[in-house]
Design an enzyme around this catalytic site. Structure first.
Site, PDB file in Angstrom:
ATOM      1  N   GLU A   1      30.947   1.889  33.604  1.00 36.91           N
ATOM      2  CA  GLU A   1      31.903   1.231  32.698  1.00 36.91           C
ATOM      3  C   GLU A   1      32.748   2.237  31.938  1.00 36.91           C
ATOM      4  O   GLU A   1      33.903   2.003  31.626  1.00 36.91           O
ATOM      5  CB  GLU A   1      31.127   0.353  31.698  1.00 36.91           C
ATOM      6  CG  GLU A   1      31.202  -1.137  32.000  1.00 36.91           C
ATOM      7  CD  GLU A   1      30.687  -1.951  30.850  1.00 36.91           C
ATOM      8  OE1 GLU A   1      31.511  -2.462  30.074  1.00 36.91           O
ATOM      9  OE2 GLU A   1      29.454  -2.073  30.709  1.00 36.91           O
TER      10      GLU A   1
ATOM     11  N   LYS B   1       8.254   1.737  19.185  1.00 32.13           N
ATOM     12  CA  LYS B   1       7.798   0.738  18.217  1.00 32.13           C
ATOM     13  C   LYS B   1       8.745  -0.459  18.278  1.00 32.13           C
ATOM     14  O   LYS B   1       9.963  -0.290  18.193  1.00 32.13           O
ATOM     15  CB  LYS B   1       7.784   1.343  16.803  1.00 32.13           C
ATOM     16  CG  LYS B   1       7.173   0.439  15.742  1.00 32.13           C
ATOM     17  CD  LYS B   1       7.083   1.134  14.382  1.00 32.13           C
ATOM     18  CE  LYS B   1       6.363   0.236  13.382  1.00 32.13           C
ATOM     19  NZ  LYS B   1       6.215   0.864  12.058  1.00 32.13           N
TER      20      LYS B   1
ATOM     21  N   SER C   1       5.691   8.621   7.935  1.00 34.42           N
ATOM     22  CA  SER C   1       6.401   9.302   9.021  1.00 34.42           C
ATOM     23  C   SER C   1       7.910   9.108   8.964  1.00 34.42           C
ATOM     24  O   SER C   1       8.644   9.721   9.730  1.00 34.42           O
ATOM     25  CB  SER C   1       5.842   8.912  10.385  1.00 34.42           C
ATOM     26  OG  SER C   1       6.197   7.605  10.715  1.00 34.42           O
TER      27      SER C   1
ATOM     28  N   ASP D   1       6.200   4.851  12.137  1.00 37.64           N
ATOM     29  CA  ASP D   1       7.670   4.708  12.168  1.00 37.64           C
ATOM     30  C   ASP D   1       8.328   5.672  13.146  1.00 37.64           C
ATOM     31  O   ASP D   1       9.264   5.309  13.856  1.00 37.64           O
ATOM     32  CB  ASP D   1       8.261   4.937  10.763  1.00 37.64           C
ATOM     33  CG  ASP D   1       7.914   3.809   9.805  1.00 37.64           C
ATOM     34  OD1 ASP D   1       7.310   2.817  10.251  1.00 37.64           O
ATOM     35  OD2 ASP D   1       8.253   3.924   8.610  1.00 37.64           O
TER      36      ASP D   1
ATOM     37  N   TYR E   1       0.861  -1.182   0.000  1.00 37.32           N
ATOM     38  CA  TYR E   1       0.000   0.000   0.000  1.00 37.32           C
ATOM     39  C   TYR E   1       0.888   1.219   0.000  1.00 37.32           C
ATOM     40  O   TYR E   1       2.100   1.135   0.197  1.00 37.32           O
ATOM     41  CB  TYR E   1      -0.895   0.019   1.250  1.00 37.32           C
ATOM     42  CG  TYR E   1      -0.111   0.288   2.499  1.00 37.32           C
ATOM     43  CD1 TYR E   1       0.581  -0.738   3.143  1.00 37.32           C
ATOM     44  CD2 TYR E   1       0.004   1.577   3.007  1.00 37.32           C
ATOM     45  CE1 TYR E   1       1.345  -0.498   4.258  1.00 37.32           C
ATOM     46  CE2 TYR E   1       0.772   1.818   4.134  1.00 37.32           C
ATOM     47  CZ  TYR E   1       1.438   0.780   4.758  1.00 37.32           C
ATOM     48  OH  TYR E   1       2.198   1.037   5.845  1.00 37.32           O
TER      49      TYR E   1
HETATM   50  N1  GLU Z   1       6.234   4.082   7.048  1.00 35.43           N
HETATM   51  C1  GLU Z   1       4.978   4.717   7.133  1.00 35.43           C
HETATM   52  C2  GLU Z   1       4.848   5.693   8.275  1.00 35.43           C
HETATM   53  O1  GLU Z   1       5.436   5.589   9.300  1.00 35.43           O
HETATM   54  C3  GLU Z   1       3.912   3.720   7.258  1.00 35.43           C
HETATM   55  C4  GLU Z   1       4.023   2.969   8.536  1.00 35.43           C
HETATM   56  C5  GLU Z   1       2.855   3.206   9.422  1.00 35.43           C
HETATM   57  O2  GLU Z   1       2.250   4.254   9.474  1.00 35.43           O
HETATM   58  O3  GLU Z   1       2.588   2.251  10.115  1.00 35.43           O
HETATM   59  O4  GLU Z   1       4.081   6.616   8.098  1.00 35.43           O
END
Ligand code: GLU
Length: 351
Positions: free
Chosen positions: A308, A187, A81, A115, A48
């Protein structure tokens, strides 16, 4: 007679208050793009394109949200994103602040790709001056996929936004029936709907059948209690992230120094460690006045000061348990206020 006027006045006030309370809360939905606004050609395929549907389509796709809130939509951006930017953050945060300052809304819901959702959430958590609910929501499946999760997530997000228990909790992410603080959310899976976790500490609550349950409060400072005010921030200094791994070379840090970054986050191995090659470059960088913060690529746990790694010798700071991408946001904000090394370190223990 006097008593009659007085009684009537009270009646008028009471009726108008009733009117106010009878009204549904005003929720502004600010759309930025992402999968929740994505569309594909086949319901069974995960192929998509993100950021296709305009905000009105999103709002009309979930008629139930109109029963619980008076909704207004605004399109802030239309990006996947991975293309979220500081410019969009500033535009988004300033608009939210304006909506609250002018009392144009009771709560804000932001639709966002998943993202970098955690980064936008944490940025807003640090710069907004409000106790009103600010909720980020997204989807892992596009609007045209079987069992699209966007509509339910949006319904849950508006449900949390209109609940007075959400006041004063900082920015929240609502995904897959969970409510997670912007401070902790991250995430953790590339494609699963159960991808957002609350770092080492879990969600603060959940949404079930249109009811909101909060179990925990966030103790780290946020929104009105921070040193950062979006009304006074118009740009952020350049801070980049360097990843740690076996036999890492000094090339990345050398390139960043040439490009005059103000700060570097090291996504170190284990407890924020780096090898000798990186260590030498890090010493040169901190001596040149670049702020270097040690975070970890591990994904959970604290990075310890002077355990460390001798941070005094290297001139480094530690990120506490902020992941590298969130540590970058806090360092950019701290540097935008010209804070001392000591004050920058305090930020990581406080926010
Ligand atoms: N990579 C796109 C974003 O972060 C689609 C991933 C999503 O929304 O889950 O907008």
């Amino acid at each position: 007679m006097k008593t009659n006027i007085f009684t009537s006045a009270i009646l008028v006030v009471a009726i108008s208050f009733q009117g106010v309370f009878a009204q549904k809360p005003r929720v502004t939905v600010l759309a930025t793009g992402g999968t929740i606004a994505g569309a594909g050609t086949q319901s069974t395929s995960s192929a998509y394109q993100a950021a296709q549907l305009p905000i009105d389509n999103l709002l009309n796709a979930v008629p139930e949200i109109h029963n619980i809130a008076t909704l207004k939509g605004e399109q802030i951006s239309q990006v996947g994103s991975q293309d979220m930017s500081i410019d969009i953050w500033l535009k988004l945060a300033k608009r939210i602040q304006e909506l609250f300052d002018q009392n144009l809304t009771d709560a804000v819901v932001i639709t966002h790709g998943t993202d970098t959702q955690e980064e936008t959430a944490y940025f807003l958590n640090l710069v907004l001056k409000t106790a009103k609910p600010v909720i980020l929501v997204g989807a892992m499946r596009s609007s045209t996929a079987i069992s699209a999760d966007g509509p339910r997530n949006l319904f849950n997000a508006v449900t949390v936004a209109v609940d007075t228990a959400s006041m004063g909790k900082g920015v929240l992410v609502v995904m897959n029936d969970k409510i997670i603080s912007a401070r902790d959310v991250t995430k953790t899976h590339t494609t699963a709907v159960e991808t957002f976790k609350g770092g080492g500490f879990g969600p603060v609550g959940c949404v079930e059948d249109g009811q909101v349950f909060f179990n925990y409060d966030i103790t780290k400072k946020h929104t009105s209690a921070t040193a950062f005010d979006i009304r006074k921030i118009n740009a952020l200094p350049k801070v980049e992230i360097v990843y740690g791994y076996a036999d890492a070379s000094p090339i990345a840090i050398q390139a960043l120094m040439k490009n005059k970054v103000a700060g570097i986050i090291v996504a170190g191995v284990g407890n924020g460690n780096f090898n000798k090659a990186l260590g030498e470059q890090i010493k040169l960088a901190t001596k040149a006045g670049v702020s270097v913060v040690r975070a970890s690529r591990v994904g959970s746990g604290r990075v310890s000061l002077n355990v460390e790694v001798n941070d005094t010798e290297f001139g480094t700071l530690v990120s506490e348990d902020l992941n590298p991408q969130k540590a970058r946001i806090l360092l950019m904000l701290g540097l935008s206020q010209n804070m001392s090394r000591e004050d920058l370190q305090k930020l990581f223990f406080t926010y």
